[in-house]
Design an enzyme around this catalytic site. Structure first.
Site, PDB file in Angstrom:
ATOM      1  N   TYR A 114      26.592 -32.972 143.848  1.00  0.00           N
ATOM      2  CA  TYR A 114      26.693 -33.779 145.112  1.00  0.00           C
ATOM      3  C   TYR A 114      25.236 -34.221 145.619  1.00  0.00           C
ATOM      4  O   TYR A 114      24.588 -32.985 145.654  1.00  0.00           O
ATOM      5  CB  TYR A 114      27.515 -33.148 146.236  1.00  0.00           C
ATOM      6  CG  TYR A 114      27.695 -34.208 147.231  1.00  0.00           C
ATOM      7  CD1 TYR A 114      28.612 -35.122 147.519  1.00  0.00           C
ATOM      8  CD2 TYR A 114      26.844 -34.060 148.479  1.00  0.00           C
ATOM      9  CE1 TYR A 114      28.600 -35.869 148.589  1.00  0.00           C
ATOM     10  CE2 TYR A 114      26.886 -34.967 149.715  1.00  0.00           C
ATOM     11  CZ  TYR A 114      27.779 -35.859 149.721  1.00  0.00           C
ATOM     12  OH  TYR A 114      28.034 -36.440 150.587  1.00  0.00           O
ATOM     13  N   TRP A 116      22.634 -37.627 147.378  1.00  0.00           N
ATOM     14  CA  TRP A 116      22.252 -38.944 147.768  1.00  0.00           C
ATOM     15  C   TRP A 116      21.209 -39.327 146.514  1.00  0.00           C
ATOM     16  O   TRP A 116      20.994 -40.523 146.511  1.00  0.00           O
ATOM     17  CB  TRP A 116      21.801 -39.057 148.924  1.00  0.00           C
ATOM     18  CG  TRP A 116      22.869 -39.396 149.842  1.00  0.00           C
ATOM     19  CD1 TRP A 116      23.850 -38.796 150.396  1.00  0.00           C
ATOM     20  CD2 TRP A 116      22.920 -40.844 150.673  1.00  0.00           C
ATOM     21  NE1 TRP A 116      24.781 -39.602 151.141  1.00  0.00           N
ATOM     22  CE2 TRP A 116      24.164 -40.565 151.290  1.00  0.00           C
ATOM     23  CE3 TRP A 116      22.169 -41.883 150.713  1.00  0.00           C
ATOM     24  CZ2 TRP A 116      24.473 -41.598 152.284  1.00  0.00           C
ATOM     25  CZ3 TRP A 116      22.463 -43.103 151.699  1.00  0.00           C
ATOM     26  CH2 TRP A 116      23.417 -42.990 152.190  1.00  0.00           C
TER      27      TRP A 116
HETATM   28  N1  LIG Z   1      24.957 -29.133 159.188  1.00  0.00           N
HETATM   29  C1  LIG Z   1      25.320 -30.299 158.581  1.00  0.00           C
HETATM   30  N2  LIG Z   1      25.090 -30.165 157.388  1.00  0.00           N
HETATM   31  C2  LIG Z   1      25.277 -31.480 156.654  1.00  0.00           C
HETATM   32  C3  LIG Z   1      25.364 -32.623 157.429  1.00  0.00           C
HETATM   33  C4  LIG Z   1      25.746 -32.539 159.054  1.00  0.00           C
HETATM   34  O1  LIG Z   1      25.848 -33.532 159.802  1.00  0.00           O
HETATM   35  N3  LIG Z   1      25.562 -31.354 159.599  1.00  0.00           N
HETATM   36  N4  LIG Z   1      25.684 -33.935 156.814  1.00  0.00           N
HETATM   37  C5  LIG Z   1      26.251 -33.731 155.556  1.00  0.00           C
HETATM   38  C6  LIG Z   1      26.131 -35.118 154.923  1.00  0.00           C
HETATM   39  S1  LIG Z   1      26.910 -36.344 155.601  1.00  0.00           S
HETATM   40  C7  LIG Z   1      25.466 -35.150 153.766  1.00  0.00           C
HETATM   41  S2  LIG Z   1      25.678 -37.019 152.747  1.00  0.00           S
HETATM   42  C8  LIG Z   1      24.822 -34.137 152.981  1.00  0.00           C
HETATM   43  C9  LIG Z   1      23.387 -34.687 152.361  1.00  0.00           C
HETATM   44  O2  LIG Z   1      23.185 -33.706 151.421  1.00  0.00           O
HETATM   45  P1  LIG Z   1      22.173 -34.092 150.057  1.00  0.00           P
HETATM   46  O3  LIG Z   1      22.530 -35.692 149.853  1.00  0.00           O
HETATM   47  O4  LIG Z   1      22.228 -33.477 148.949  1.00  0.00           O
HETATM   48  O5  LIG Z   1      20.845 -34.417 150.711  1.00  0.00           O
HETATM   49  P2  LIG Z   1      19.548 -35.076 150.166  1.00  0.00           P
HETATM   50  O6  LIG Z   1      18.227 -34.239 150.922  1.00  0.00           O
HETATM   51  O7  LIG Z   1      19.392 -36.259 150.434  1.00  0.00           O
HETATM   52  O8  LIG Z   1      19.264 -34.518 148.583  1.00  0.00           O
HETATM   53  C10 LIG Z   1      19.028 -35.316 147.461  1.00  0.00           C
HETATM   54  C11 LIG Z   1      17.990 -34.489 146.674  1.00  0.00           C
HETATM   55  O9  LIG Z   1      17.851 -35.396 145.494  1.00  0.00           O
HETATM   56  C12 LIG Z   1      16.447 -35.409 145.192  1.00  0.00           C
HETATM   57  N5  LIG Z   1      16.399 -36.671 144.388  1.00  0.00           N
HETATM   58  C13 LIG Z   1      15.783 -37.860 144.784  1.00  0.00           C
HETATM   59  N6  LIG Z   1      15.755 -38.653 143.771  1.00  0.00           N
HETATM   60  C14 LIG Z   1      15.910 -37.976 142.822  1.00  0.00           C
HETATM   61  C15 LIG Z   1      16.018 -38.520 141.370  1.00  0.00           C
HETATM   62  O10 LIG Z   1      15.682 -39.706 140.971  1.00  0.00           O
HETATM   63  N7  LIG Z   1      16.472 -37.501 140.420  1.00  0.00           N
HETATM   64  C16 LIG Z   1      16.582 -36.439 140.932  1.00  0.00           C
HETATM   65  N8  LIG Z   1      16.901 -35.341 140.033  1.00  0.00           N
HETATM   66  N9  LIG Z   1      16.464 -35.875 141.978  1.00  0.00           N
HETATM   67  C17 LIG Z   1      16.110 -36.765 142.930  1.00  0.00           C
HETATM   68  C18 LIG Z   1      15.709 -35.378 146.570  1.00  0.00           C
HETATM   69  O11 LIG Z   1      14.444 -34.799 146.331  1.00  0.00           O
HETATM   70  C19 LIG Z   1      16.785 -34.187 147.100  1.00  0.00           C
HETATM   71  O12 LIG Z   1      16.324 -33.160 147.017  1.00  0.00           O
HETATM   72  O13 LIG Z   1      24.466 -33.179 154.036  1.00  0.00           O
HETATM   73  C20 LIG Z   1      25.521 -32.721 154.694  1.00  0.00           C
HETATM   74  N10 LIG Z   1      25.143 -31.662 155.380  1.00  0.00           N
HETATM   75  N1  LIG Z   2      18.214 -41.476 160.247  1.00  0.00           N
HETATM   76  C1  LIG Z   2      19.405 -41.049 159.268  1.00  0.00           C
HETATM   77  N2  LIG Z   2      20.502 -41.743 159.175  1.00  0.00           N
HETATM   78  C2  LIG Z   2      21.624 -41.561 158.426  1.00  0.00           C
HETATM   79  C3  LIG Z   2      21.292 -40.180 157.578  1.00  0.00           C
HETATM   80  C4  LIG Z   2      20.185 -39.386 157.435  1.00  0.00           C
HETATM   81  O1  LIG Z   2      19.972 -38.395 156.907  1.00  0.00           O
HETATM   82  N3  LIG Z   2      19.258 -39.966 158.505  1.00  0.00           N
HETATM   83  N4  LIG Z   2      22.248 -39.778 156.802  1.00  0.00           N
HETATM   84  C5  LIG Z   2      23.441 -40.998 156.442  1.00  0.00           C
HETATM   85  C6  LIG Z   2      24.651 -40.333 156.270  1.00  0.00           C
HETATM   86  S1  LIG Z   2      24.835 -39.629 154.507  1.00  0.00           S
HETATM   87  C7  LIG Z   2      25.662 -40.138 157.006  1.00  0.00           C
HETATM   88  S2  LIG Z   2      27.244 -39.686 156.421  1.00  0.00           S
HETATM   89  C8  LIG Z   2      25.939 -40.826 158.351  1.00  0.00           C
HETATM   90  C9  LIG Z   2      26.597 -39.854 159.118  1.00  0.00           C
HETATM   91  O2  LIG Z   2      27.121 -40.342 160.481  1.00  0.00           O
HETATM   92  P1  LIG Z   2      27.585 -39.717 161.569  1.00  0.00           P
HETATM   93  O3  LIG Z   2      28.045 -38.391 161.130  1.00  0.00           O
HETATM   94  O4  LIG Z   2      27.954 -40.407 162.483  1.00  0.00           O
HETATM   95  O5  LIG Z   2      25.963 -39.200 162.237  1.00  0.00           O
HETATM   96  P2  LIG Z   2      25.430 -37.748 162.962  1.00  0.00           P
HETATM   97  O6  LIG Z   2      23.914 -38.090 163.454  1.00  0.00           O
HETATM   98  O7  LIG Z   2      25.649 -36.560 162.187  1.00  0.00           O
HETATM   99  O8  LIG Z   2      26.398 -37.703 164.192  1.00  0.00           O
HETATM  100  C10 LIG Z   2      26.370 -38.766 165.220  1.00  0.00           C
HETATM  101  C11 LIG Z   2      26.669 -38.298 166.463  1.00  0.00           C
HETATM  102  O9  LIG Z   2      27.813 -37.604 166.660  1.00  0.00           O
HETATM  103  C12 LIG Z   2      27.742 -36.896 167.797  1.00  0.00           C
HETATM  104  N5  LIG Z   2      28.797 -35.672 167.987  1.00  0.00           N
HETATM  105  C13 LIG Z   2      28.559 -34.381 167.569  1.00  0.00           C
HETATM  106  N6  LIG Z   2      29.643 -33.932 167.767  1.00  0.00           N
HETATM  107  C14 LIG Z   2      30.458 -34.579 168.519  1.00  0.00           C
HETATM  108  C15 LIG Z   2      31.602 -34.476 169.091  1.00  0.00           C
HETATM  109  O10 LIG Z   2      32.371 -33.481 168.785  1.00  0.00           O
HETATM  110  N7  LIG Z   2      32.284 -35.493 169.903  1.00  0.00           N
HETATM  111  C16 LIG Z   2      31.485 -36.609 169.934  1.00  0.00           C
HETATM  112  N8  LIG Z   2      32.333 -37.563 170.760  1.00  0.00           N
HETATM  113  N9  LIG Z   2      30.406 -36.832 169.561  1.00  0.00           N
HETATM  114  C17 LIG Z   2      29.894 -35.832 168.748  1.00  0.00           C
HETATM  115  C18 LIG Z   2      26.242 -36.269 168.137  1.00  0.00           C
HETATM  116  O11 LIG Z   2      25.690 -36.591 169.411  1.00  0.00           O
HETATM  117  C19 LIG Z   2      25.704 -37.164 166.927  1.00  0.00           C
HETATM  118  O12 LIG Z   2      24.233 -37.640 167.428  1.00  0.00           O
HETATM  119  O13 LIG Z   2      24.530 -41.134 158.635  1.00  0.00           O
HETATM  120  C20 LIG Z   2      23.867 -41.850 157.705  1.00  0.00           C
HETATM  121  N10 LIG Z   2      22.451 -42.062 158.317  1.00  0.00           N
HETATM  122 MO   LIG Z   3      26.522 -38.377 154.401  1.00  0.00          MO
END
Ligand SMILES: Nc1nc2c(c(=O)[nH]1)N[C@H]1C(S)=C(S)[C@@H](COP(=O)(O)OP(=O)(O)OC[C@H]3O[C@@H](n4cnc5c(=O)[nH]c(N)nc54)[C@H](O)[C@@H]3O)O[C@H]1N2
Ligand SMILES: Nc1nc2c(c(=O)[nH]1)N[C@H]1C(S)=C(S)[C@@H](COP(=O)(O)OP(=O)(O)OC[C@H]3O[C@@H](n4cnc5c(=O)[nH]c(N)nc54)[C@H](O)[C@@H]3O)O[C@H]1N2
Ligand SMILES: [Mo]
Length: 760
Positions: A114, A116
């Site tokens: 998994y 991005w």
């Molecule tokens: N506590 C907490 N944890 C969370 C979340 C949260 O809200 N709270 N959010 C979750 C969510 S929504 C998501 S989507 C995940 C994201 O989790 P990930 O998608 O695993 O996070 P990234 O840091 O985007 O990891 C991508 C990796 O791919 C590498 N990469 C970039 N380009 C390439 C390439 O061309 N080839 C290869 N081989 N590698 C490459 C980058 O250097 C990086 O290390 O995290 C989740 N984790």
């Molecule tokens: N800059 C930036 N943008 C991103 C990403 C990133 O890594 N960086 N990741 C992308 C990805 S993969 C995803 S999936 C999306 C995620 O999209 P989201 O999951 O919506 O994003 P978050 O910033 O994790 O959370 C949004 C807000 O939810 C609020 N929140 C937390 N807990 C609660 C709760 O119990 N109730 C309510 N009402 N609010 C709560 C927090 O204040 C938080 O700032 O964002 C995307 N956009």
């Molecule tokens: Mo995500």
């Protein structure tokens, strides 16, 4: 077209955080896309992408693996690495893949992988790794995402569509700007998030659309612990319920509508199933407790009068209900999403422009925009002969408990016995919860291989590290759903060190495993790009738009793509509930769902409900752990990507993650702005820097995700010195329905760090 070579003129390129222009003339310059009304500041991070201090410059093998051979090993994460030649690293990797598959079968090889990765239609690492293993003997995969794990399982049952379909089609920015009268955003629509989109975007329009709506008189209500989750342009009313209690708040809004005769009975009768069962729960008929505003107020902390007033206002206006991803990335995350959908049904606006329900609006840049009318270039994935999978966030459970059983979407499943893990394009030591537990899980396999451009914590837990190029070092085609350009992404930089593209890495492995013909189909990278382009070119030509041949396309900055009208399944359903029935069992929106009820799950009943979580401010655990940590998305970077870069660092203090907290919570602990603190949870501890902040509600602290995991043992305690909140979060599924990630929230305590200077 030539092999990757430095470009001296500005060329268009794409990252997940935006389309941009770049050139290299001894120095890398990055400028915004000229059409972007609000280019993301995050683009500045790209300038540091080739920094050799953070790059994997040649293949490496972990010393313990070289000395002892493949075996479970708890030295992973603490061992050192021996630089080796590509030949040696590839031979070792191919040898292990063959050995594991011969000895234990492909069902003992996990390549869910998994993550991005980077933008680019061909070199997307997930597509590469999955095709490669499909061409060999298959692999155990992962299903669903960290983004929307609960909603992905729930929503097909209750609206007959994936959350992504609803997210992309149920409302547009334009409709919101022009027609909504009230937008109630549970979890907000933070502008920091709408920067990002898979594949990138050339136009960031969220702020402008919110401004236009507000100027026209549309009201906004932000329901969130953080005031910044809507921009100031929204002039929003800010309601800050206790985190994890949105379901209770929304149920009380529903109950107010029901009790006051404000529910749209005609809509409920025609378009929903099971309202009577849901209403019996709301009124207390089924459990003796009415879900009125007083009941909810005791749970969520919002005044009962405010709840009633909001319900009445919602009923009197064209109201759009927004439910964020974050709500469901939490314990019982299924419930607030289902409740918000039920609320929108009771308001009756579903399928009308600017009204109804939309999932995760504003979480990505390309939601709420018209879709493209042509297929995008797509690298074929083949078919996986192994049909085993895990829900993605169950990675540690799988590795620690082979043969263990668990519930998922009505099934009883068994974890496979995994001997080898292959990761390309993701960072499990970023995305997984409870990283100390993940480190124990990563000690179990016999061999772990990671393709990575950077020395991330995931790379540092691998046995074999294969250096991958970044997009700037290779040719690709850029495109993203809902963005009207196809981008010839010419390489801007030469490869850093000995880095190779994931395609080159897998081609070399395919050669060794005797599947080169199947994997490569006799094509070079250049020939693949030409072949992938051709499908899209032919579709553009069929629409009567200019469709240059590949060589002409390659010299352009970008090629405009045709956009189409929006297919909105909910609008079609409203217009014709029988002809455009939803793909649910009843063909309608299910407010009581026989299928889910039939699973008999104690933690996910057959209708939206308040199910008390473990780690929330109103529960027993809060006596010992009195602060709720919001571990949300970082503003200045994408997840853990380019964590070391200059713009990422602006969100930190002295290179360490910042912990935002209410000034009163800081004062109660004798903390001042800039103090180093230790944050502890029942799982682990990390260091951070305190930042008293007015825009956060009491008893809530916020530390964004993304700091590279750096564990160090200090005084017998393992502490992440960089401030990665996933050492604190809880590795438990949302419920036995979906088993989604619950990383957004957990309970913690914070105190001043008295252990002196700790270098990073
Ligand atoms: N506590 C907490 N944890 C969370 C979340 C949260 O809200 N709270 N959010 C979750 C969510 S929504 C998501 S989507 C995940 C994201 O989790 P990930 O998608 O695993 O996070 P990234 O840091 O985007 O990891 C991508 C990796 O791919 C590498 N990469 C970039 N380009 C390439 C390439 O061309 N080839 C290869 N081989 N590698 C490459 C980058 O250097 C990086 O290390 O995290 C989740 N984790
Ligand atoms: N800059 C930036 N943008 C991103 C990403 C990133 O890594 N960086 N990741 C992308 C990805 S993969 C995803 S999936 C999306 C995620 O999209 P989201 O999951 O919506 O994003 P978050 O910033 O994790 O959370 C949004 C807000 O939810 C609020 N929140 C937390 N807990 C609660 C709760 O119990 N109730 C309510 N009402 N609010 C709560 C927090 O204040 C938080 O700032 O964002 C995307 N956009
Ligand atoms: Mo995500």
């Amino acid at each position: 077209m030539s092999p990757a070579r430095p470009r001296r003129e500005f060329r268009t390129h794409a990252a997940h955080f935006g389309a941009f222009r770049a050139r290299f003339d001894g120095r890398l310059e990055v400028v915004p896309h000229p059409d972007d009304p609000e280019p993301p500041a995050m683009l500045a991070n790209v300038r540091d992408i080739a920094d050799p201090r953070y790059r994997v410059l040649q293949p490496h093998i972990r010393r313990g693996w070289l000395e002892n051979g493949p075996d479970p090993d708890d030295r992973r994460g603490g061992d050192d690495y021996v630089p080796v030649s590509w030949e040696r690293a590839l031979d070792a990797t191919a040898g292990e893949i063959a050995r594991i598959c011969d000895t234990h079968g492909a069902g003992s090889l996990f390549a869910g992988s998994y993550g991005w990765a980077s933008a680019g239609r061909f070199h997307h690492a997930q597509g590469q790794v999955h095709r490669f293993f499909n061409c060999y003997r298959g692999y155990v995969r992962s299903v669903n995402s960290y983004s929307a794990g609960a909603a992905e399982v729930l929503m097909p049952h209750i609206v007959g569509a994936s959350p992504y379909v609803i997210s992309r089609s149920a409302a547009t920015w334009r409709e919101m700007a022009e027609t909504s009268e009230l937008v109630v955003a549970f979890g907000g629509m933070a502008l920091k998030n709408s920067v990002i989109s898979p594949g990138g975007t050339s136009r960031h329009i969220a702020r402008g659309s919110i401004r236009r709506a507000a100027e026209r008189g549309c009201g906004f209500v932000l329901v969130s612990p953080l005031r910044d989750d809507l921009p100031p342009e929204a002039h929003a009313q800010w309601l800050a319920p206790r985190p994890l209690t949105d379901a209770a708040l929304i149920l009380a809004l529903c109950e107010t509508l029901r009790a006051e005769g404000l529910a749209d009975r005609a809509f409920l009768d025609r378009y929903t199933a099971g309202y009577e069962r849901f209403a019996a729960y709301l009124s207390g008929e089924t459990d003796g407790r009415r879900k009125d505003a007083e009941w909810a107020s005791a749970i969520c902390g919002i005044d009962a009068a405010v709840i009633r007033d909001l319900a009445r206002r919602m009923a009197s206006k064209r109201t759009l209900v927004v439910a964020s991803h974050s709500l469901q990335r939490a314990e019982h995350g299924e419930q607030p999403v289902w409740a918000a959908l039920a609320l929108a049904c009771m308001l009756g606006g579903i399928g009308l422009p600017g009204a109804g329900f939309i999932y995760s609006f504003g979480a990505m840049a390309n939601g709420g925009k018209p879709p493209l009318d042509v297929p995008l270039p797509t690298f074929p994935q083949g078919r996986n002969p192994v049909d085993d999978f895990i829900p993605v966030a169950r990675i540690s459970d799988m590795l620690l408990d082979p043969g263990g059983t668990y519930a998922y979407n009505g099934q009883r499943r068994t974890y496979p016995d995994i001997r080898m893990v292959y990761w390309a394009g993701g960072n499990p030591f970023h995305h997984q919860q409870d990283l100390k537990r993940l480190a124990r899980a990563f000690a179990r396999p016999e061999t772990i291989v990671v393709n990575e451009p950077f020395w991330t914590a995931a790379a540092r837990h691998a046995d074999i590290v294969l250096p991958a190029t970044t997009t700037l070092e290779r040719d690709d085609i850029g495109a993203a759903a809902n963005d009207p350009y196809l981008i010839p992404m010419q390489a801007v930089l030469p490869p850093v060190g000995e880095a190779r593209s994931d395609y080159a890495i897998f081609s070399a492995l395919a050669e060794r495993l005797g599947i080169a013909e199947r994997f490569c189909e006799g094509r070079s990278e250049d020939e693949w790009l030409r072949a992938l382009y051709e499908t899209t070119r032919a579709a553009i030509a069929a629409k009567g738009m200019p469709a240059p041949d590949f060589d002409a396309f390659w010299e352009m900055q970008e090629l405009p793509l045709p956009v189409s009208g929006r297919p909105d399944p909910l609008a079609a359903f409203r217009a014709d509930p029988a002809g455009a029935a939803l793909a649910t069992k009843s063909g309608r929106i299910e407010l009581f769902c026989e299928t889910i009820a039939g699973f008999g799950l104690p933690d996910c009943p057959g209708h939206p409900a308040w199910v008390e979580p473990e780690e929330w401010l109103g529960g027993k655990a809060a006596e010992e752990w009195p602060l709720q940590l919001v571990a949300n998305q970082p503003a200045n970077k994408l997840h853990s990507q380019l964590d070391f870069a200059s713009h990422s660092r602006l969100e930190k203090s002295g290179g360490r993650a910042v912990l935002a907290m209410h000034p009163d919570d800081a004062a109660a602990r004798g903390l001042r702005d800039g103090d180093t603190v230790i944050v502890r949870s029942p799982r682990g501890a990390c260091l951070a820097v305190a930042a008293p902040t007015p825009g956060i509600c009491r008893h809530v602290v916020k530390m964004p995700t993304g700091a590279w995991y750096r564990p160090r043992t200090i005084g017998g305690e393992t502490v992440c010195v960089a401030g990665n909140p996933n050492v604190l979060t809880r590795d438990a599924g949302t419920s036995s329905l979906a088993q989604g990630s619950t990383g957004q929230l957990c309970l913690v305590e914070v105190e001043k760090w008295t252990g002196g200077e700790v270098p990073l």
